[in-house]
Motif scaffolding. Structure first.
Motif, PDB file in Angstrom:
ATOM      1  N   MET A 112     -85.641 -31.054 -35.240  1.00  0.00           N
ATOM      2  CA  MET A 112     -85.190 -29.719 -35.583  1.00  0.00           C
ATOM      3  C   MET A 112     -85.704 -28.755 -34.513  1.00  0.00           C
ATOM      4  N   HIS A 113     -84.833 -27.934 -34.015  1.00  0.00           N
ATOM      5  CA  HIS A 113     -85.199 -26.961 -32.997  1.00  0.00           C
ATOM      6  C   HIS A 113     -85.582 -25.645 -33.651  1.00  0.00           C
ATOM      7  N   SER A 114     -86.473 -24.899 -33.006  1.00  0.00           N
ATOM      8  CA  SER A 114     -86.851 -23.591 -33.512  1.00  0.00           C
ATOM      9  C   SER A 114     -85.681 -22.627 -33.342  1.00  0.00           C
ATOM     10  N   THR A 115     -85.761 -21.507 -34.055  1.00  0.00           N
ATOM     11  CA  THR A 115     -84.735 -20.474 -33.934  1.00  0.00           C
ATOM     12  C   THR A 115     -84.615 -20.011 -32.491  1.00  0.00           C
ATOM     13  N   PHE A 116     -85.748 -19.829 -31.816  1.00  0.00           N
ATOM     14  CA  PHE A 116     -85.756 -19.386 -30.432  1.00  0.00           C
ATOM     15  C   PHE A 116     -85.060 -20.390 -29.522  1.00  0.00           C
ATOM     16  N   GLU A 117     -85.384 -21.675 -29.692  1.00  0.00           N
ATOM     17  CA  GLU A 117     -84.764 -22.710 -28.867  1.00  0.00           C
ATOM     18  C   GLU A 117     -83.259 -22.762 -29.093  1.00  0.00           C
ATOM     19  N   ALA A 118     -82.838 -22.655 -30.340  1.00  0.00           N
ATOM     20  CA  ALA A 118     -81.406 -22.676 -30.658  1.00  0.00           C
ATOM     21  C   ALA A 118     -80.703 -21.471 -30.038  1.00  0.00           C
ATOM     22  N   ALA A 119     -81.337 -20.305 -30.108  1.00  0.00           N
ATOM     23  CA  ALA A 119     -80.747 -19.090 -29.519  1.00  0.00           C
ATOM     24  C   ALA A 119     -80.618 -19.241 -28.002  1.00  0.00           C
ATOM     25  N   LYS A 120     -81.636 -19.822 -27.357  1.00  0.00           N
ATOM     26  CA  LYS A 120     -81.577 -20.034 -25.906  1.00  0.00           C
ATOM     27  C   LYS A 120     -80.426 -20.962 -25.535  1.00  0.00           C
ATOM     28  N   ARG A 121     -80.232 -22.024 -26.316  1.00  0.00           N
ATOM     29  CA  ARG A 121     -79.144 -22.966 -26.038  1.00  0.00           C
ATOM     30  C   ARG A 121     -77.785 -22.291 -26.176  1.00  0.00           C
ATOM     31  N   LEU A 122     -77.638 -21.487 -27.223  1.00  0.00           N
ATOM     32  CA  LEU A 122     -76.370 -20.775 -27.398  1.00  0.00           C
ATOM     33  C   LEU A 122     -76.127 -19.805 -26.244  1.00  0.00           C
ATOM     34  N   SER A 123     -77.168 -19.079 -25.872  1.00  0.00           N
ATOM     35  CA  SER A 123     -77.049 -18.119 -24.781  1.00  0.00           C
ATOM     36  C   SER A 123     -76.686 -18.832 -23.476  1.00  0.00           C
ATOM     37  N   SER A 124     -77.292 -19.988 -23.234  1.00  0.00           N
ATOM     38  CA  SER A 124     -76.989 -20.771 -22.029  1.00  0.00           C
ATOM     39  C   SER A 124     -75.542 -21.251 -22.023  1.00  0.00           C
ATOM     40  N   ALA A 125     -74.969 -21.403 -23.222  1.00  0.00           N
ATOM     41  CA  ALA A 125     -73.577 -21.851 -23.341  1.00  0.00           C
ATOM     42  C   ALA A 125     -72.623 -20.660 -23.416  1.00  0.00           C
ATOM     43  N   SER A 126     -73.117 -19.482 -22.974  1.00  0.00           N
ATOM     44  CA  SER A 126     -72.319 -18.251 -22.885  1.00  0.00           C
ATOM     45  C   SER A 126     -71.983 -17.622 -24.239  1.00  0.00           C
ATOM     46  N   TRP A 127     -72.746 -17.907 -25.267  1.00  0.00           N
ATOM     47  CA  TRP A 127     -72.567 -17.230 -26.545  1.00  0.00           C
ATOM     48  C   TRP A 127     -73.287 -15.889 -26.485  1.00  0.00           C
TER      49      TRP A 127
END
Length: 123
Positions: free
Chosen positions: A1-16
């Motif tokens: 399970m990823h932290s909220t911060f890690e998930a947000a970074k991944r989304l941001s990296s994918a141009s979300w």
């Protein structure tokens, strides 16, 4: 399970576009996942009849960060099959502010062996 911060970074990296609402949804996801895990563990423990093999106050050894530490069981969570182990060597506190112990699964805790002088040969 990823932290909220890690998930947000991944989304941001994918141009979300990660905004406050997205962060709230991601935070809620973590809470729901933890709740689901606790529910699943409780069901598994109940179905298999898992019971603690130690009692409160038992001295135990366990491996923490690669080192064996000595501690004392200070609470038992039967539903989650976990002990809370107080380890003075790790700076745990019994009262007040601070870490009160390590929360460890039943199977990670080992009884302390009796000292060698406690054994006698039968003749």
């Amino acid at each position: 399970m990823h932290s909220t911060f890690e998930a947000a970074k991944r989304l941001s990296s994918a141009s979300w576009d990660v905004d406050d609402e997205t962060l709230e949804v991601l935070g809620d996801r973590s809470v729901h996942m933890l709740d689901a895990q606790r529910t699943a563990v409780a069901k598994w423990v109940s179905q298999r009849g898992v019971k603690p093999q130690r009692v409160m106050g038992s001295p135990v050894d366990l491996v923490h960060l690669g080192e064996t530490v000595r501690g004392e069981i200070v609470s038992i969570d039967v539903e989650q099959a976990q002990y809370t182990v107080f380890c003075a060597s790790l700076g745990h506190v019994r009262q007040g502010v601070g870490t009160h112990g390590l929360i460890v699964d039943f199977e990670r805790v080992h009884d302390l062996a009796a000292p060698a002088e406690a054994f006698t040969l039968e003749g």
